[in-house]
Design a protein around this motif. Sequence first.
Motif, short mmCIF file in Angstrom:
data_model
loop_
_atom_site.label_atom_id
_atom_site.label_comp_id
_atom_site.label_asym_id
_atom_site.label_seq_id
_atom_site.Cartn_x
_atom_site.Cartn_y
_atom_site.Cartn_z
N PRO A 96 45.98 38.89 43.50
CA PRO A 96 44.53 39.07 43.57
C PRO A 96 44.04 39.90 42.40
O PRO A 96 44.79 40.72 41.86
N SER A 97 42.81 39.69 42.00
CA SER A 97 42.27 40.42 40.85
C SER A 97 42.24 41.93 41.09
O SER A 97 42.32 42.70 40.15
N ASP A 98 42.14 42.32 42.34
CA ASP A 98 42.12 43.74 42.67
C ASP A 98 43.45 44.18 43.28
O ASP A 98 43.49 45.03 44.18
N ALA A 99 44.53 43.64 42.78
CA ALA A 99 45.86 43.89 43.34
C ALA A 99 46.19 45.39 43.43
O ALA A 99 46.83 45.83 44.38
N ALA A 100 45.76 46.15 42.46
CA ALA A 100 46.05 47.59 42.46
C ALA A 100 45.43 48.29 43.66
O ALA A 100 45.91 49.32 44.10
N GLN A 101 44.35 47.72 44.20
CA GLN A 101 43.70 48.30 45.37
C GLN A 101 44.13 47.62 46.67
O GLN A 101 43.56 47.88 47.71
N ARG A 102 45.13 46.76 46.60
CA ARG A 102 45.57 46.02 47.79
C ARG A 102 47.01 46.39 48.12
O ARG A 102 47.95 45.70 47.73
N TRP A 105 49.59 43.74 49.41
CA TRP A 105 50.15 42.81 48.43
C TRP A 105 51.39 43.44 47.78
O TRP A 105 52.44 42.83 47.70
#
Length: 121
Positions: A96-102, A105
């Motif tokens: 996801p584009s916001d992987a760092a905040q997920r 994941w």
Amino acid sequence: MAEDPITTDPATEPESDALWDTFHRVVNMTSPELATWLRTSAAEENSEEVPDLAGPPVGRHVLAILQKRRTDLTDEDITCMREVIDEVNERLSTAPSDAAQRPEWRHALMSLGHDPLREGT
């Protein structure tokens, strides 16, 4: 009953070497790091799994592979290695584009032995 290690056919040895190298590049967590992560991820507020049974089966299998020599791999290990490589690559390619905040994941990848936040990945 323990499985017999695979017998290495000299004709397929380069393929086996390549798989071993790729697996250890994709699985970028050490066995102690993965063992700690599996115990942590399996711990719940009121209970904790037996350390040898902590985490998902595939994570425990990856941990077992990390603790083996290449010559001790079984056919089941080889299959697991291929599946883990494919799964990690698939998850990374669809990050996801916001992987760092997920965190979910990242945690799913860590349960396979891959920490996407580790340097050099």
